[in-house]
Design a protein around this motif. Structure first.
Motif, PDB file in Angstrom:
ATOM      1  N   ALA A   1      -3.400   2.930   0.816  1.00  0.00           N
ATOM      2  CA  ALA A   1      -4.146   2.151   1.808  1.00  0.00           C
ATOM      3  C   ALA A   1      -3.467   0.678   1.720  1.00  0.00           C
ATOM      4  CB  ALA A   1      -5.448   2.208   1.596  1.00  0.00           C
ATOM      5  N   SER A   2      -3.363   0.188   0.561  1.00  0.00           N
ATOM      6  CA  SER A   2      -2.998  -1.276   0.370  1.00  0.00           C
ATOM      7  C   SER A   2      -1.670  -1.707   0.949  1.00  0.00           C
ATOM      8  CB  SER A   2      -3.179  -1.757  -1.220  1.00  0.00           C
ATOM      9  OG  SER A   2      -2.151  -1.059  -1.920  1.00  0.00           O
ATOM     10  N   LEU A   3      -0.912  -0.493   1.038  1.00  0.00           N
ATOM     11  CA  LEU A   3       0.651  -0.830   1.525  1.00  0.00           C
ATOM     12  C   LEU A   3       0.815  -0.990   3.107  1.00  0.00           C
ATOM     13  CD1 LEU A   3       2.636   1.673  -0.735  1.00  0.00           C
ATOM     14  CD2 LEU A   3       2.029  -0.879  -1.109  1.00  0.00           C
ATOM     15  N   GLU A   4      -0.446  -0.499   3.553  1.00  0.00           N
ATOM     16  CA  GLU A   4      -0.434  -0.454   5.297  1.00  0.00           C
ATOM     17  C   GLU A   4       0.187  -2.074   5.551  1.00  0.00           C
ATOM     18  OE1 GLU A   4      -4.436  -1.313   6.806  1.00  0.00           O
ATOM     19  OE2 GLU A   4      -4.022   0.638   7.984  1.00  0.00           O
ATOM     20  N   LEU A   5       1.082  -1.696   6.634  1.00  0.00           N
ATOM     21  CA  LEU A   5       1.842  -3.182   7.304  1.00  0.00           C
ATOM     22  C   LEU A   5       0.991  -3.864   8.291  1.00  0.00           C
ATOM     23  CD1 LEU A   5       5.610  -2.278   7.736  1.00  0.00           C
ATOM     24  CD2 LEU A   5       4.559  -4.214   6.287  1.00  0.00           C
TER      25      LEU A   5
ATOM     26  N   GLN B   1       4.700  -0.938   3.393  1.00  0.00           N
ATOM     27  CA  GLN B   1       5.457  -1.636   2.736  1.00  0.00           C
ATOM     28  C   GLN B   1       6.190  -0.736   1.852  1.00  0.00           C
ATOM     29  OE1 GLN B   1       4.170  -5.324   0.690  1.00  0.00           O
ATOM     30  NE2 GLN B   1       2.140  -4.789   1.726  1.00  0.00           N
TER      31      GLN B   1
END
Lengths: 107, 419
Positions: free
Chosen positions: B58-62, B42
């Motif tokens: 890691a938390s941005l992974e789509l 994202q």
């Protein structure tokens, strides 16, 4: 990790090992759970991550904030007392086993 | 790899296009190829939560790797398509792509979701260490690394990227100056009163906001930035300079194919390029205004990237449907949430609801009495009501909307109630 159980409108269940700190919405989207769109990426701008929280978890999940309340009021098709935007629910160990139901449609 | 769909550019538009192709029943191979060294992620949080340090990579992974595998979407990272070749007319849409790793990828369907690059400064000192842009996650990480020890930060460009960055940086206690060349902030997207509001809001929070200010050069010592000199002679000290002066659509591949480009790859309401077998979506495109069908607009936003990608996928899958989504956008700066719906082009009247001084208000844009768009600051109900009105074509007459004490939601319900 905490298990989150997503219930589709047809009653089928999908259990996902969610990373603590991720939102329930992000967990659903990353894993391709149908029925949760999360178009705005969790910024309280789209209301496309609407879910119904299982009664047993309601107190642990808590009520929506003011902005979320506004979004739910206008943004979703069938608001109920258990309605939440899943981008505003953070996965935590305390929510292990959380059951959320996806609505028939997202806006 | 033989045949299937090739999607060039692996960000919001590319991922959505791949997912939607499967949703529309496309059963051939899908290859999503992107130049960045990591799987798609994202972008919007890069100038917000990620920059503030509250979200990690890691938390941005789509999507998860398991998801791509399950949907049979082959994601190639760290690989850039450098040349495209379309087969002669009898094999419409098929062709080959050459990558910078020397691979040749054959395809029967081609989609361009290549995005845009930040416009670079062409000034003395622009290459100094500590002069940063913000587009990809590595850019944001670089800004973060420079930010920790920094005292003085200059943001060049008072658009959304610049102002969001300024808000994060100021919140960390740095001295921040925003330098905008135009006579007002976010001039391309909002009415002057919104520009004024943001100028005041940032000033109130301790940022030095300078409009009509042009940068002459960037000063440095030992290869590192030390300041920014304006054309009026002012020297602003800086340990970090963040440049947000717009983007340039990546049209090189489209131009190679001879596709029509005009400030972006030109597409129609079905996301078809001037070679109708090739589709394009997202920041690299210009398209007719989705609400009016008029003109050519570039909508740089992730909702548009996703919406247009869905349309492009439908076209490739042989189930074309026109793009008519109400454009929308948001910007978070401090505790100010700006939500935008619609396209303001050609407005001739504004209606203000609420109170800008209390940082809770909305501005409705009208043209000849027709509602065009809204900018809502901390006013989600107004934003949602207008978005709904635009989507359903329900009129919200000027005189009624101007009565602030009646919620727009009520006007909307009255207008759409059966007579």
């Amino acid at each position: 990790m905490a298990k989150i159980i997503f219930v589709a409108p047809d009653g089928s269940r999908r259990t996902i090992d969610a990373a603590v700190g991720d939102s329930v919405m992000a967990t659903a989207v990353k894993n391709g759970v149908p029925g949760v769109v999360g178009e705005c990426g969790g910024n309280l701008s789209c209301a496309t991550c609407h879910v119904y929280v299982d009664e047993d978890f309601l107190t642990r999940v808590g009520p929506p904030g003011d902005l979320e309340d506004d979004m739910l009021d206008l943004g979703v098709a069938d608001r109920r007392a258990t309605s939440r935007l899943s981008c505003q629910i953070k996965v935590a160990e305390a929510l292990d086993g959380l059951i959320v139901e996806c609505p028939e449609e997202q806006p | 790899m033989t045949g299937g769909a090739l999607i060039v550019g692996a960000s919001h538009a590319g991922v959505q296009l791949a997912v939607s192709l499967r949703d529309y029943g496309y059963d051939e191979a899908i290859t999503l190829v992107g130049a960045e060294p990591r799987p798609p992620y994202q972008r919007p949080p890069l100038s917000k939560a990620f920059l503030a340090g509250t979200a990690d990579v890691a938390s941005l992974e789509l999507r998860t790797p398991a998801f791509y595998a399950e949907r049979r979407i082959d994601v190639l990272s760290a690989e850039r398509v450098t040349r495209l070749h379309l087969s002669p007319a009898e094999a419409r849409g098929s062709g080959t792509a050459l990558t910078d790793r020397g691979r040749t990828l054959a395809f029967d369907r081609l989609a361009l979701t290549v995005g845009a690059r930040p416009r670079r400064l062409d000034l003395p000192g622009a290459d100094l260490d500590g002069v940063c842009y913000l587009r990809v996650v590595d850019d944001a990480a670089r800004i973060r690394a420079h930010l920790a020890p920094a005292r003085d930060v200059v943001v060049i460009g008072g658009g959304f990227i610049g102002l969001e960055t300024a808000a994060v940086v100021r919140s960390e206690g740095k001295n921040v100056t925003v330098v905008e060349a135009a006579e007002r902030l976010i001039a391309r997207s909002v009415a002057p009163m919104i520009s004024r509001f943001y100028q005041l809001a940032h000033t109130r929070r301790g940022t030095d906001v300078r409009h009509s200010a042009e940068v002459a050069e960037i000063h440095g010592a030992h290869g590192r930035v030390t300041g920014v000199r304006l054309t009026d002679g002012t020297l602003l000290p800086a340990d970090l300079v963040v440049v947000g002066v717009g983007v340039v659509p990546r049209t090189e591949l489209a131009e190679q194919l001879g596709l029509l480009c005009d400030g972006g790859v030109v597409v129609d309401e079905f996301a078809r390029t001037s070679e109708p077998s090739v589709v394009a979506a997202g920041d690299c495109t210009v398209m007719p205004n989705p609400l009016t069908g008029e003109g050519r607009v570039r909508l740089e936003s992730t909702p548009n990237a996703a919406g247009q990608a869905r349309v492009a996928a439908a076209t490739l899958a042989g189930k074309p449907q026109p793009y008519t989504d109400v454009p929308w956008f948001w910007s978070d700066q401090y505790d100010l949430k700006l939500q935008i719906a619609g396209v303001t082009n050609g407005y001739d009247q504004l209606v203000v609801r609420g109170d800008p001084d209390r940082e809770r208000f909305s501005v409705l844009y009208y043209r000849r009495g027709d509602l065009l768009a809204i900018n809502a600051v901390n006013s989600a109900p107004d934003y949602l009501a207008v978005r709904k009105a635009l989507a359903s074509g329900t009129p919200l007459p000027v005189d009624q909307a101007a009565t602030s004490d009646v919620p727009l939601k009520e006007l909307l319900m009255r207008a759409s109630a059966p007579h």
